[in-house]
Enzyme design. Sequence first.
Site, PDB file in Angstrom:
ATOM      1  CE  LYS A 133       7.278  -5.306  -6.112  1.00 22.68           C
ATOM      2  NZ  LYS A 133       6.438  -4.447  -5.266  1.00 22.68           N
ATOM      3  CG  ASP A 164       8.409  -1.866  -7.319  1.00 23.43           C
ATOM      4  OD1 ASP A 164       7.660  -1.761  -6.345  1.00 23.43           O
ATOM      5  OD2 ASP A 164       9.652  -1.845  -7.198  1.00 23.43           O
TER       6      ASP A 164
HETATM    7  N1  GLU Z   1       4.810  -1.940  -6.460  1.00 24.46           N
HETATM    8  C1  GLU Z   1       3.806  -1.461  -5.585  1.00 24.46           C
HETATM    9  C2  GLU Z   1       4.027  -2.000  -4.196  1.00 24.46           C
HETATM   10  O1  GLU Z   1       5.154  -2.164  -3.804  1.00 24.46           O
HETATM   11  C3  GLU Z   1       2.397  -1.655  -6.111  1.00 24.46           C
HETATM   12  C4  GLU Z   1       2.014  -3.042  -6.461  1.00 24.46           C
HETATM   13  C5  GLU Z   1       0.662  -3.131  -7.146  1.00 24.46           C
HETATM   14  O2  GLU Z   1      -0.004  -2.132  -7.330  1.00 24.46           O
HETATM   15  O3  GLU Z   1       0.306  -4.260  -7.494  1.00 24.46           O
HETATM   16  O4  GLU Z   1       3.129  -2.226  -3.425  1.00 24.46           O
END
Ligand code: GLU
Length: 462
Positions: free
Chosen positions: A116, A156
């Site tokens: 992340k 996100d």
């Molecule tokens: N931010 C999204 C999550 O919390 C998607 C992450 C992604 O697609 O890599 O899963």
Amino acid sequence: MTAQNLPSEPEFEQAYKELASTLENSTLFQKKPEFRKALQVVSVPERVVQFRVVWEDDKGNVQINRGFRVQFNSALGPYKGGLRFHPSVNLSILKFLGFEQIFKNALTGLNMGGGKGGSDFDPKGKSDNEIRRFCVSFMTELCKHIGQDTDVPAGDIGVTGREVGFMFGQYKKIRNEWVGVLTGKGQSWGGSLIRPEATGYGVVYYVDHMIKYASGGKESFAGKRVAISGSGNVAQYAALKVIELGGSVISLSDSQGALILSGEEGSFTPEEINQIAAIKVERKQISELASTAAFSSKFKYIAGARPWTNITGRVDVALPSATQNEVSGEEAKALIASGCKFIAEGSNMGSTQEAIDVFEAHREGNQGATAIWYAPGKAANAGGVAVSGLEMAQNSSRVTWTSEEVDTRLKHIMEDCFNNGLATAKEYVPTAEGSLPSLVAGSNIAGFTKVAEAMKDHGDWW
Ligand code: GLU
């Protein structure tokens, strides 16, 4: 966990304790005591990158933000997880999100590790040019640390297709390669169909299985009153899917307040949801629409509030879909008092530990029609990253699947994710006779076990 020489990381510690406590309260460590070591190892990120982001605002001033990428775990595949642009972003929040992402990604059944990243940059009130300049500066550094086989970020909170586009362009310029290094791309240049819808649709597909299982196949979304928080991409598409399946959407919200149906009948319409989506593209608040005649005659707007304690009439399903810790213990009790039976998180760690404890106590203590069933974000919202995984697959094979094909795969992944959590709970979590299995414990154990076994094969622990 908190050694004296480590800084306090409240959100990460909360996510860690939530996972660790469900493992401890199951029979996992009795059956596999060596997994305690794996838990210690998996709780430390493989790598954390922090960097300076300097960019120029519209007045020609120098602006400085912090950039981060937490490359938490690569046992199952390249690090995968979104980028969050929000003023609250710090290492604790990104470590919690990265930690959740490891197990969520494992539950999708696809080959993705967990990561992340993001920045404390606030997109609100910025011009499109400022956003573009920020994204270019951010990627100028991030591009040194990511790659299609290393680390594949996505969006996100605060990062939509527009930001992904600016960052993709800068990656391509500097690295001189067109590869699927980001997901959530524009659909004419490598993005997967259904990726924007995937998280919201996936939550609803997941809850549909919960409703069917708990009712022995007798009930569905038809006629259910569904309270949703948030108004970003997760909330919008969850709301549209609920309506398509015959349910009523009775609330949405943003960081400034909640918009709630005034009467006990009716629902947000798809047109109203599209109007909200349109103002969100312009980074505006729901309050602007709430004061119009069309909205104020149908909805009440409560500034500074979340929906949960302010609903008029019955709630059947609650889908927290805004941000972390958006349901407190008191709000959990209020939801149950309003009749809510199903709670599933479109957001990551949407419920506080107190709220989870309330939901879980009512699952275990009640049976039949009065049982409460809670699904954690790492299972219920896995559809977003799952379709990101499908976007990676399409990019590497240079093909584009149809909407129907992606949606069908998404449905299967959500079904597997539900069944896996359920079966794992039955295997490892002692539960009162007649109670529904714990989806939070089952999903945690299923995700953790998969990652821990791969790490053992790789020699990460022994
Ligand atoms: N931010 C999204 C999550 O919390 C998607 C992450 C992604 O697609 O890599 O899963």
